[in-house]
Design a protein around this motif. Structure first.
Motif, PDB file in Angstrom:
ATOM      1  N   ASP A 183       0.842  -1.199   0.000  1.00  0.00           N
ATOM      2  CA  ASP A 183       0.000   0.000   0.000  1.00  0.00           C
ATOM      3  C   ASP A 183       0.874   1.245   0.000  1.00  0.00           C
ATOM      4  O   ASP A 183       1.758   1.395   0.844  1.00  0.00           O
ATOM      5  N   VAL A 184       0.623   2.125  -0.960  1.00  0.00           N
ATOM      6  CA  VAL A 184       1.371   3.379  -1.076  1.00  0.00           C
ATOM      7  C   VAL A 184       0.373   4.516  -0.948  1.00  0.00           C
ATOM      8  O   VAL A 184      -0.566   4.623  -1.748  1.00  0.00           O
ATOM      9  N   THR A 185       0.564   5.382   0.032  1.00  0.00           N
ATOM     10  CA  THR A 185      -0.389   6.454   0.323  1.00  0.00           C
ATOM     11  C   THR A 185       0.189   7.806  -0.057  1.00  0.00           C
ATOM     12  O   THR A 185       1.340   8.120   0.257  1.00  0.00           O
ATOM     13  N   PHE A 186      -0.628   8.591  -0.728  1.00  0.00           N
ATOM     14  CA  PHE A 186      -0.265   9.944  -1.136  1.00  0.00           C
ATOM     15  C   PHE A 186      -1.192  10.921  -0.420  1.00  0.00           C
ATOM     16  O   PHE A 186      -2.402  10.902  -0.631  1.00  0.00           O
ATOM     17  N   ASP A 187      -0.629  11.780   0.418  1.00  0.00           N
ATOM     18  CA  ASP A 187      -1.427  12.776   1.125  1.00  0.00           C
ATOM     19  C   ASP A 187      -1.833  13.923   0.208  1.00  0.00           C
ATOM     20  O   ASP A 187      -2.801  14.639   0.492  1.00  0.00           O
ATOM     21  N   ALA A 188      -1.107  14.085  -0.879  1.00  0.00           N
ATOM     22  CA  ALA A 188      -1.394  15.130  -1.866  1.00  0.00           C
ATOM     23  C   ALA A 188      -0.765  14.689  -3.184  1.00  0.00           C
ATOM     24  O   ALA A 188       0.087  13.793  -3.205  1.00  0.00           O
ATOM     25  N   PRO A 189      -1.183  15.286  -4.299  1.00  0.00           N
ATOM     26  CA  PRO A 189      -0.543  14.939  -5.564  1.00  0.00           C
ATOM     27  C   PRO A 189       0.964  15.195  -5.498  1.00  0.00           C
ATOM     28  O   PRO A 189       1.396  16.233  -4.983  1.00  0.00           O
ATOM     29  N   PRO A 190       1.785  14.268  -5.981  1.00  0.00           N
ATOM     30  CA  PRO A 190       3.240  14.453  -5.930  1.00  0.00           C
ATOM     31  C   PRO A 190       3.684  15.710  -6.675  1.00  0.00           C
ATOM     32  O   PRO A 190       3.150  16.047  -7.737  1.00  0.00           O
ATOM     33  N   GLU A 191       4.662  16.400  -6.101  1.00  0.00           N
ATOM     34  CA  GLU A 191       5.186  17.629  -6.697  1.00  0.00           C
ATOM     35  C   GLU A 191       6.669  17.528  -7.047  1.00  0.00           C
ATOM     36  O   GLU A 191       7.178  18.361  -7.785  1.00  0.00           O
ATOM     37  N   ARG A 192       7.355  16.527  -6.477  1.00  0.00           N
ATOM     38  CA  ARG A 192       8.767  16.303  -6.807  1.00  0.00           C
ATOM     39  C   ARG A 192       8.938  14.825  -7.149  1.00  0.00           C
ATOM     40  O   ARG A 192       9.049  13.969  -6.284  1.00  0.00           O
ATOM     41  N   VAL A 193       8.899  14.559  -8.450  1.00  0.00           N
ATOM     42  CA  VAL A 193       8.967  13.188  -8.937  1.00  0.00           C
ATOM     43  C   VAL A 193      10.329  12.957  -9.582  1.00  0.00           C
ATOM     44  O   VAL A 193      10.826  13.787 -10.350  1.00  0.00           O
ATOM     45  N   VAL A 194      10.930  11.821  -9.261  1.00  0.00           N
ATOM     46  CA  VAL A 194      12.157  11.381  -9.930  1.00  0.00           C
ATOM     47  C   VAL A 194      11.799  10.211 -10.832  1.00  0.00           C
ATOM     48  O   VAL A 194      11.251   9.202 -10.375  1.00  0.00           O
ATOM     49  N   LEU A 195      12.094  10.341 -12.111  1.00  0.00           N
ATOM     50  CA  LEU A 195      11.823   9.294 -13.093  1.00  0.00           C
ATOM     51  C   LEU A 195      13.077   8.446 -13.287  1.00  0.00           C
ATOM     52  O   LEU A 195      14.087   8.943 -13.799  1.00  0.00           O
ATOM     53  N   LEU A 196      13.002   7.187 -12.885  1.00  0.00           N
ATOM     54  CA  LEU A 196      14.117   6.269 -13.083  1.00  0.00           C
ATOM     55  C   LEU A 196      13.805   5.260 -14.188  1.00  0.00           C
ATOM     56  O   LEU A 196      14.459   4.233 -14.305  1.00  0.00           O
ATOM     57  N   GLU A 197      12.812   5.565 -14.977  1.00  0.00           N
ATOM     58  CA  GLU A 197      12.460   4.791 -16.167  1.00  0.00           C
ATOM     59  C   GLU A 197      11.702   5.724 -17.096  1.00  0.00           C
ATOM     60  O   GLU A 197      11.141   6.738 -16.668  1.00  0.00           O
ATOM     61  N   SER A 198      11.689   5.375 -18.367  1.00  0.00           N
ATOM     62  CA  SER A 198      11.074   6.251 -19.361  1.00  0.00           C
ATOM     63  C   SER A 198       9.575   6.040 -19.508  1.00  0.00           C
ATOM     64  O   SER A 198       8.855   6.931 -19.966  1.00  0.00           O
ATOM     65  N   ALA A 199       9.074   4.863 -19.116  1.00  0.00           N
ATOM     66  CA  ALA A 199       7.684   4.510 -19.405  1.00  0.00           C
ATOM     67  C   ALA A 199       6.644   5.489 -18.861  1.00  0.00           C
ATOM     68  O   ALA A 199       5.647   5.763 -19.536  1.00  0.00           O
ATOM     69  N   PRO A 200       6.778   6.044 -17.633  1.00  0.00           N
ATOM     70  CA  PRO A 200       5.705   6.903 -17.114  1.00  0.00           C
ATOM     71  C   PRO A 200       5.562   8.238 -17.826  1.00  0.00           C
ATOM     72  O   PRO A 200       4.536   8.905 -17.669  1.00  0.00           O
ATOM     73  N   ALA A 201       6.560   8.656 -18.583  1.00  0.00           N
ATOM     74  CA  ALA A 201       6.565  10.019 -19.122  1.00  0.00           C
ATOM     75  C   ALA A 201       5.368  10.296 -20.012  1.00  0.00           C
ATOM     76  O   ALA A 201       4.789  11.390 -19.968  1.00  0.00           O
ATOM     77  N   THR A 202       4.980   9.319 -20.830  1.00  0.00           N
ATOM     78  CA  THR A 202       3.865   9.552 -21.750  1.00  0.00           C
ATOM     79  C   THR A 202       2.561   9.776 -20.994  1.00  0.00           C
ATOM     80  O   THR A 202       1.802  10.705 -21.301  1.00  0.00           O
ATOM     81  N   ILE A 203       2.283   8.927 -20.005  1.00  0.00           N
ATOM     82  CA  ILE A 203       1.055   9.104 -19.234  1.00  0.00           C
ATOM     83  C   ILE A 203       1.074  10.450 -18.515  1.00  0.00           C
ATOM     84  O   ILE A 203       0.087  11.195 -18.531  1.00  0.00           O
ATOM     85  N   MET A 204       2.186  10.777 -17.875  1.00  0.00           N
ATOM     86  CA  MET A 204       2.269  12.038 -17.148  1.00  0.00           C
ATOM     87  C   MET A 204       2.049  13.222 -18.074  1.00  0.00           C
ATOM     88  O   MET A 204       1.367  14.187 -17.720  1.00  0.00           O
ATOM     89  N   HIS A 205       2.626  13.159 -19.282  1.00  0.00           N
ATOM     90  CA  HIS A 205       2.428  14.264 -20.229  1.00  0.00           C
ATOM     91  C   HIS A 205       0.959  14.377 -20.624  1.00  0.00           C
ATOM     92  O   HIS A 205       0.390  15.489 -20.639  1.00  0.00           O
ATOM     93  N   GLU A 206       0.330  13.251 -20.941  1.00  0.00           N
ATOM     94  CA  GLU A 206      -1.065  13.279 -21.382  1.00  0.00           C
ATOM     95  C   GLU A 206      -1.994  13.758 -20.273  1.00  0.00           C
ATOM     96  O   GLU A 206      -3.045  14.348 -20.549  1.00  0.00           O
ATOM     97  N   LEU A 207      -1.612  13.525 -19.025  1.00  0.00           N
ATOM     98  CA  LEU A 207      -2.432  13.993 -17.900  1.00  0.00           C
ATOM     99  C   LEU A 207      -2.087  15.419 -17.494  1.00  0.00           C
ATOM    100  O   LEU A 207      -2.737  15.988 -16.608  1.00  0.00           O
ATOM    101  N   GLY A 208      -1.056  15.981 -18.109  1.00  0.00           N
ATOM    102  CA  GLY A 208      -0.684  17.361 -17.808  1.00  0.00           C
ATOM    103  C   GLY A 208       0.103  17.517 -16.528  1.00  0.00           C
ATOM    104  O   GLY A 208       0.085  18.601 -15.919  1.00  0.00           O
ATOM    105  N   VAL A 209       0.828  16.476 -16.107  1.00  0.00           N
ATOM    106  CA  VAL A 209       1.560  16.550 -14.836  1.00  0.00           C
ATOM    107  C   VAL A 209       3.046  16.247 -14.998  1.00  0.00           C
ATOM    108  O   VAL A 209       3.750  16.027 -14.018  1.00  0.00           O
ATOM    109  N   LEU A 210       3.551  16.255 -16.234  1.00  0.00           N
ATOM    110  CA  LEU A 210       4.961  15.964 -16.422  1.00  0.00           C
ATOM    111  C   LEU A 210       5.855  17.019 -15.776  1.00  0.00           C
ATOM    112  O   LEU A 210       7.011  16.759 -15.452  1.00  0.00           O
ATOM    113  N   ASP A 211       5.280  18.213 -15.545  1.00  0.00           N
ATOM    114  CA  ASP A 211       6.077  19.257 -14.888  1.00  0.00           C
ATOM    115  C   ASP A 211       6.357  18.923 -13.425  1.00  0.00           C
ATOM    116  O   ASP A 211       7.183  19.578 -12.776  1.00  0.00           O
TER     117      ASP A 211
END
Length: 325
Positions: free
Chosen positions: A43-71
């Protein structure tokens, strides 16, 4: 993201499993925080939407971009091939500070956990060798890995896993509406390829991961994302009776299966060298796919893990082999 060395002169990403309903499920209503998701049995709990994300793989980038949160991605490490993304996404990725692109000869990202912790992220996406969920959690950093790479508790991969991953990100980042719209668009694209493939002559295919320079290798069985990709494009997976995501395969096995089509995956480097690693093998000239040059070489994330890139990869397969909508 983990990788295995790889037969037919093949190398491939680390053996891990397909995904199922137990792997990554949101336990809270979209848009509500805290949000708890189950990721690889944790179980992974998020108290708020993440604001400092470290990408250690390329796969999530497309979803994050399409959702408008890649920043929200403030740091990255590893290879992010430009071929995966559109110009806008590539520009956004280029603006994310890189911690390095060091990969070993088998495709593993080389980076220490201490370096990651020092950046004080609130979410790390991807767990390459040397980075553990327990080590990050001990200092208050959440971690998510692609469900297909969970070490256990996973099942055969389908396009539903793409949609579920998008919905999970939508809840984590409070972008449920955007996630729903993206899922609907991807479902339409898959359906279009499936419709185009109906009535096409039955053909067989194998998905392999060649290793430039020789060595053992792997093929994809019925638990991999390659399997539903081939089915949607109207192909029969010659290794579809193998109840594995990925498995070691010999040239003799590939020759015996003699698929009409070969799809060769790679992480980075020269695609021509990847193709040559297979077609130059002794006996490979007897393969009908080699004789007819029915070979597609494409980057790994166009197949796995299940993301929108898997639908891009499906459309590339359909276009290459004449089943495009």
């Amino acid at each position: 993201m983990r990788y295995l060395p790889a037969a037919v002169a093949l190398v491939l990403l680390a053996a891990a499993c397909g995904t199922d309903d137990d792997t990554t499920e949101a336990a809270a209503t979209a848009g509500d925080h805290p949000v708890t998701v189950e990721n690889c049995g944790v179980d992974v709990t998020f108290d708020a939407p993440p604001e400092r994300v470290v990408l250690l793989e390329s796969a999530p980038a497309t979803i994050m971009h399409e959702l408008g949160v890649l920043d929200a991605a403030v740091l990255r490490a590893g290879a992010f091939p430009e071929e995966y993304y559109d110009d806008e996404t590539n520009a956004a990725i280029a603006g994310i500070e890189s911690l390095g692109e060091d990969l070993d000869t088998s495709g593993h990202l080389q980076i220490s956990q201490e370096v990651i912790i020092a950046q004080q992220p609130d979410l790390v996406m991807g767990l390459p060798d040397g980075i553990t969920r327990e080590g990050l959690d001990g200092v208050g950093i959440n971690a998510l890995m692609q469900p297909v790479y969970c070490p256990e508790g996973v099942d055969a991969t389908t396009f539903d896993d793409v949609y579920e991953q998008i919905e999970t990100y939508g809840q984590i980042f409070d972008r449920a509406d955007e996630a729903d719209a993206l899922v609907s668009d991807l479902q339409d694209r898959v359906a279009a390829v499936e419709a185009a493939a109906e009535g096409a002559p039955e053909r067989t295919a194998a998905v392999l991961y060649p290793t430039v320079g020789g060595g053992s290798g792997y093929a994809y069985g019925n638990r991999s994302m390659a399997h539903p990709q081939l089915e949607a494009a109207g192909f029969s997976n010659v290794f579809g009776d193998v109840d594995e995501r990925v498995f070691e395969v010999s040239l003799e096995q590939v020759l015996a299966a003699d698929p009409d089509v070969l799809i060769l995956l790679y992480v980075d480097g020269d695609p021509a060298a990847v193709k040559d690693a297979v077609v130059s093998l002794p006996g490979a000239e007897d393969l009908r796919a080699v004789q007819n040059d029915d070979i597609l070489v494409q980057l790994f994330n166009f197949t796995e893990p299940p993301t929108p890139l898997s639908i891009d990869g499906l459309e590339r397969i359909a276009e290459q082999f004449g089943v495009s909508p």
